[in-house]
Structures are given as C-alpha cells and as structure tokens.
Design a protein around this motif. Structure first.
Motif, mmCIF file in Angstrom:
data_model
loop_
_atom_site.group_PDB
_atom_site.id
_atom_site.type_symbol
_atom_site.label_atom_id
_atom_site.label_comp_id
_atom_site.label_asym_id
_atom_site.label_seq_id
_atom_site.Cartn_x
_atom_site.Cartn_y
_atom_site.Cartn_z
ATOM 1 N N VAL A 35 10.229 -1.570 -22.439
ATOM 2 C CA VAL A 35 9.000 -0.474 -22.222
ATOM 3 C C VAL A 35 9.064 -0.014 -20.823
ATOM 4 O O VAL A 35 8.984 -0.916 -19.942
ATOM 5 C CB VAL A 35 7.909 -1.214 -22.774
ATOM 6 C CG1 VAL A 35 6.590 -0.303 -22.356
ATOM 7 C CG2 VAL A 35 7.672 -1.733 -24.003
ATOM 8 N N GLU A 39 5.784 4.875 -19.640
ATOM 9 C CA GLU A 39 5.241 4.869 -21.074
ATOM 10 C C GLU A 39 3.911 4.090 -21.125
ATOM 11 O O GLU A 39 3.029 4.196 -21.622
ATOM 12 C CB GLU A 39 6.436 4.569 -21.849
ATOM 13 C CG GLU A 39 5.908 4.595 -23.443
ATOM 14 C CD GLU A 39 7.174 3.887 -24.275
ATOM 15 O OE1 GLU A 39 8.013 3.843 -23.834
ATOM 16 O OE2 GLU A 39 6.652 3.564 -25.386
ATOM 17 N N PHE A 132 6.625 9.498 -35.715
ATOM 18 C CA PHE A 132 6.487 8.135 -35.535
ATOM 19 C C PHE A 132 5.183 7.457 -36.155
ATOM 20 O O PHE A 132 4.051 8.037 -35.691
ATOM 21 C CB PHE A 132 6.483 7.824 -33.796
ATOM 22 C CG PHE A 132 7.969 8.337 -33.475
ATOM 23 C CD1 PHE A 132 8.857 7.532 -33.176
ATOM 24 C CD2 PHE A 132 8.023 9.511 -32.775
ATOM 25 C CE1 PHE A 132 10.073 7.932 -32.758
ATOM 26 C CE2 PHE A 132 9.162 9.887 -32.137
ATOM 27 C CZ PHE A 132 10.258 9.044 -32.320
ATOM 28 N N THR A 134 2.595 5.178 -35.998
ATOM 29 C CA THR A 134 2.034 4.138 -35.046
ATOM 30 C C THR A 134 0.536 4.489 -35.225
ATOM 31 O O THR A 134 0.042 5.412 -35.546
ATOM 32 C CB THR A 134 2.387 4.412 -33.522
ATOM 33 O OG1 THR A 134 1.899 5.600 -32.937
ATOM 34 C CG2 THR A 134 3.811 4.053 -33.384
ATOM 35 N N ILE A 162 3.688 -3.226 -30.458
ATOM 36 C CA ILE A 162 4.840 -2.844 -29.468
ATOM 37 C C ILE A 162 4.516 -2.563 -28.155
ATOM 38 O O ILE A 162 5.292 -2.612 -27.261
ATOM 39 C CB ILE A 162 5.510 -1.616 -29.977
ATOM 40 C CG1 ILE A 162 4.683 -0.469 -30.280
ATOM 41 C CG2 ILE A 162 6.455 -2.210 -31.255
ATOM 42 C CD1 ILE A 162 5.441 0.908 -30.518
ATOM 43 N N LEU A 163 3.197 -2.348 -27.852
ATOM 44 C CA LEU A 163 2.720 -1.884 -26.500
ATOM 45 C C LEU A 163 1.342 -2.335 -26.184
ATOM 46 O O LEU A 163 0.585 -1.564 -26.413
ATOM 47 C CB LEU A 163 3.194 -0.430 -26.284
ATOM 48 C CG LEU A 163 2.743 -0.078 -24.816
ATOM 49 C CD1 LEU A 163 3.635 -0.817 -23.654
ATOM 50 C CD2 LEU A 163 3.027 1.473 -24.810
ATOM 51 N N LYS A 170 -0.587 -0.463 -28.964
ATOM 52 C CA LYS A 170 0.171 0.277 -29.829
ATOM 53 C C LYS A 170 0.631 -0.568 -31.049
ATOM 54 O O LYS A 170 1.568 -1.284 -30.502
ATOM 55 C CB LYS A 170 1.114 1.332 -29.191
ATOM 56 C CG LYS A 170 1.561 2.260 -30.171
ATOM 57 C CD LYS A 170 2.116 3.482 -29.239
ATOM 58 C CE LYS A 170 3.131 2.958 -28.233
ATOM 59 N NZ LYS A 170 3.789 4.472 -27.644
ATOM 60 N N GLN A 172 3.354 -0.548 -34.221
ATOM 61 C CA GLN A 172 4.396 0.254 -35.021
ATOM 62 C C GLN A 172 4.153 -0.454 -36.433
ATOM 63 O O GLN A 172 4.369 -1.177 -36.868
ATOM 64 C CB GLN A 172 5.889 -0.003 -34.401
ATOM 65 C CG GLN A 172 6.896 0.590 -35.422
ATOM 66 C CD GLN A 172 8.166 0.106 -35.003
ATOM 67 O OE1 GLN A 172 8.436 -1.315 -35.283
ATOM 68 N NE2 GLN A 172 9.088 0.720 -34.745
ATOM 69 N N ASP A 176 7.026 2.945 -40.311
ATOM 70 C CA ASP A 176 8.049 3.718 -39.305
ATOM 71 C C ASP A 176 9.492 3.714 -39.599
ATOM 72 O O ASP A 176 9.942 2.452 -39.940
ATOM 73 C CB ASP A 176 7.549 3.291 -38.056
ATOM 74 C CG ASP A 176 8.092 4.176 -36.891
ATOM 75 O OD1 ASP A 176 7.751 5.103 -36.547
ATOM 76 O OD2 ASP A 176 9.173 3.728 -36.327
ATOM 77 N N SER B 65 4.744 7.902 -28.263
ATOM 78 C CA SER B 65 5.276 7.319 -29.373
ATOM 79 C C SER B 65 6.258 6.470 -28.700
ATOM 80 O O SER B 65 6.270 6.001 -27.882
ATOM 81 C CB SER B 65 6.231 8.586 -29.961
ATOM 82 O OG SER B 65 5.104 9.716 -30.318
ATOM 83 N N THR B 66 7.191 6.226 -29.940
ATOM 84 C CA THR B 66 8.055 4.915 -29.704
ATOM 85 C C THR B 66 9.388 5.094 -29.491
ATOM 86 O O THR B 66 10.347 4.440 -29.341
ATOM 87 C CB THR B 66 8.020 3.688 -30.996
ATOM 88 O OG1 THR B 66 8.506 4.683 -32.158
ATOM 89 C CG2 THR B 66 6.443 3.266 -30.972
#
Lengths: 290, 168
Positions: A35, A39, A132, A134, A162-163, A170, A172, A176, B65-66
C-alpha cells in the motif's frame, strides 16, 4: 497569456501528461505489491469527505421526509386524512425500526454463533470507480481493524479489509476481479477457489474434473487462504459447464446482496490465527429472508 | 475560473459516485459518473480542459481504488483529449451526436483501461462486452440528462427574472 500558450501547444501538453502517467504506472508494476503512502493518505482524506457526504445526504433526506413531505400532506389533506397519514408514517417508522432490529439481531446471532472476535461497522460509501468493487466502512485502525481481516454479513462472506486508516477502512468485495477465496462444497466437500468477476456472479476455479458438484450446491469458505474463517457461506452454484471431462466454467451466485449492504461484521481475529470449525459458523441466506 | 469549475465538477462527480453507489452500481450495470463529467467538460471546454479533467479525475479514482495508479488516469486523459478535439472539429450539439460521443467515449475508455491491465498482466477480463455495453448505455443516458438539465438552467433563470421584472 501563459495559459494561452499552453492551450496552443495542447499536443505537447497531451504527450507530457501521457508520458507522466506511463512513468507512474511503470514504477508501480515493477515494485513489490503493498500500500503506497500516497494511496493511504488520499483514501484517509477522502474517507472523511465520504463521511461528510453520507452525513449531508442523510440530513437532506431527513429534512425532505420530515419537513417538505409532511408540509405537502398538511396542504392536501383534511383532519382525518392527516391523522391517517401520520399513522401510516408511524407504521413505516416502526417497520423501519423493526427491519433495523432484525438486521442487528442477525448480526448479533452471527456474532454469538461464530465464537470469533468481531466488531460491527456501517457502510458509509461505495467505490470511486465502477471497475473496482470496494466499499468504505466507518471504522478503522483505531477500532482494531487491520489489513486482510475478513468482513462478513448475516448472509455470508462480504470481502476483506485492504486499507485501514484511523477512522475508516476500504473493503475489497468478493465480487471484485482481484478477489479470491478458498472454497468447498458443503455437500460433497469438493474443493476449489472462488474468484470475483467484477459482475454479480463469482467463478469457481481449480475444481477437479472428478469432483461431485451440481447446480444448487452451497459453497462455503475452506479457510485455506488464511483470511476467511472456515464454513462461512459464499453462495450457491448457479451453472456448470463441462468440456473434455473437466469443469470449464462454474458460476456461483453470492448469498450476499452487495448493492444493499448497510452494516457488516469485521472478524478481528488476526488472519494467521483464524481457525473455525467446519460448518460451525455457516450463517445462511435463509436468515436474511426472515 | 474555468479550472476551478472543472475541479468542482470532478469533485462533485466523485462524491456522487461514492455516495450514491447503491443507485449507480447494481449487478453488472455500473455507471461511471466521473467519466460522464470528463466527457461533458471535454465537449464544452475543449481538449486541454478535457485532458486535464480526465487526468486529475482518473488519478483520484485510481488512488481511491485497488488497481495500478495511473491506468485509469491515462485512459481518462486520452478520452478527455480525443473527445475535446472531436468537439472542436465537429458539431456535437444535437442529441444524437452527443449520444454517440458518450457511447464511443465509454467504449474507448473501457478498451484502454482493460487493455492496459491485460497488457501489463495485472488483471484478466473474460467476456467483458456485456459490461462495456451496459456501462456505455448507462453513461450515455446520464450524460444526455446532464446536458439537458445544464442547458435548460440559464433559460429557466432568465424566464424567472423576466417574470419578476414584469410584475414590478
């Protein structure tokens, strides 16, 4: 004048911007997967904007429903009609509260049946790009959320963190294109990997050609990837295609309705130490239909 | 002033995209409100504004986004520039040409976006045509509605002002 010059040299500017993007992409593709700080920072800042946006939309909707709509009713109705309208409004509020209670009850039932450490979180926004899949949750690292923690709903698996930022995370979604989970057929114990397709369906891959699977089979998590606890419902097999004795395409309909998620449970148990009993935590979509 | 307007339009589209996701993302139909905003800016303000709007909007979407940072930005930059250039070369004010522009811009964006991911070996898109077609149609409808509302606003305001003047 400077702006005018730039506009007259739009071809050069276009080339410069395109080259800049290509350089940006190249640097990422060649580095380790992780990561980036930028971001994380952007997501953290934008999560606050999303929180404010969700709050503003909620306030506007409240003002609209509680003030303008009622005002309209007062103008149009006599005393009796007004009374009926208010009763109906009250009934709707009761129904909404009952629905909310049912959702929370389902989350509580799930929480007590899994024996895993979990925390409830609200969905405050969707993904910024439709390419995406999410969602953004209202809880983050301050609440103990970490990357790769599983996210569940009463109907089944939602996805993974994921984040996490301090006040938001966030997630996922399992649908996805980059998402996957170890899967197993509840009936025959045939194993495979469920992969997101970016659409409303999942794909079941890596299934042995001799495996016993059929349409309608319930697919649950196998826990093999170390993220999702074992035995949670993913969905049901919707279609099977065979070619030369092997399974060429197995579609799975997720049990979770991803477009109407409002509250979820995050499994706080660290991914490496997740170990559920087979099928002990399977919370089926039947619960949601009640 | 124009740059501020472009940024506000992009920010608004992003906020709507994330806040109203339940209404714009349902099953396989996914409307990209940010792309609609970029095409609108390109058609009304030219290739440079379209390119910069596409670049900024795409990069922000990538960051949120990812995926790989820059792929969405590059695809939207190219679409913004090309649509802006088309808007300057041809008359794109009637509904049908605008509809075709939105359809074409979305299809081109998706081909660029998916193509770059496939070339870089980052993602695969088995049978994406239904998703591209539905998004192109959704974006075109939203784009046409946006154009109609924005173009009708000055006339409505003028009529209201004229109405007030005649009453006085």
């Amino acid at each position: 004048m400077a702006l005018l010059d730039i506009r007259q040299r739009s071809g050069w500017l276009f080339t410069a911007v395109v080259v800049g993007h290509i350089l940006l992409i190249t640097t990422q593709v060649n580095t380790h997967r992780g990561v980036p700080v930028l971001e994380s920072l952007t997501f953290g800042v934008f999560a606050e904007v999303q929180r404010a946006g969700a709050s503003a939309i909620g306030s506007i909707r409240d003002v609209w429903e509680n003030y303008f709509a009622l005002q309209q009713i007062r103008r149009e109705n006599h005393d009796m009609r007004e009374e009926v309208a208010q009763l109906r409004l009250g009934l709707q509020q009761e129904r909404a509260l009952a629905q909310q209670s049912r959702t929370l009850q389902q989350l509580l039932d799930m929480r007590s049946s899994t024996k895993l450490s979990t925390t409830a979180a609200a969905v405050i926004a969707g993904g910024a790009s439709p390419d995406f899949r999410t969602i953004t949750l209202d809880k983050g690292s301050r609440d103990g959320l970490q990357p790769d923690m599983a996210v569940m709903a009463p109907a089944g698996v939602v996805g993974r963190i994921i984040l996490p930022t301090p006040r938001a995370s966030k997630v996922q979604l399992l649908i996805d294109r980059d998402a996957a989970a170890g899967a197993i057929s509840e009936r025959s114990r045939a194993q495979g990997v469920v992969i997101g397709t970016g659409t409303s369906l999942l794909r079941l891959d890596h299934v042995s050609g001799t495996a016993d699977i059929k349409v309608g089979d319930r697919i649950v998590t196998s826990g093999i990837e170390g993220i999702y606890p074992k035995g949670f419902e993913i969905g049901k097999i919707e279609s099977i295609e065979r070619r030369a004795g092997d399974f060429s395409a197995v579609s799975v309909r997720p049990s979770v309705e991803f477009s109407s998620l409002e509250a979820v449970l995050v499994v706080l148990t660290r991914p490496s130490s997740v170990s559920g009993k087979p099928n002990d935590a399977s919370v089926g979509s039947d619960d949601e239909g009640r | 002033m124009r740059a501020a307007g472009v940024l506000i339009a992009v920010a608004l589209a992003l906020a709507l995209q994330t806040t109203l996701h339940r209404f714009v993302v349902a099953g396989t139909t996914a409307i990209d409100l940010v792309l609609v905003a970029v095409v609108y800016i390109a058609l009304t303000s030219g290739p440079v504004s379209g390119m910069l709007a596409g670049s900024v909007a795409g990069l922000i979407q990538d960051l949120l986004s990812t995926g790989v940072l820059g792929i969405g930005g590059l695809a939207k930059t190219i679409v913004g520039f090309v649509v802006g250039a088309i808007g300057q070369q041809f008359i794109v004010t009637a509904p049908l040409p605008r509809l075709v522009t939105f359809l074409g811009a979305t299809a081109a964006y998706q081909v660029l976006f998916m193509g770059m991911y496939v070339v870089l070996g980052q993602r695969s898109f088995p049978s994406p045509w239904a998703a591209i077609a539905s998004q192109a149609l959704g974006n075109a409808i939203v784009g046409m509605i946006a154009f109609s509302i924005i173009e009708a606003l000055p006339g409505v305001m003028e009529r209201r002002r004229a109405g007030r003047r005649t009453r006085h």
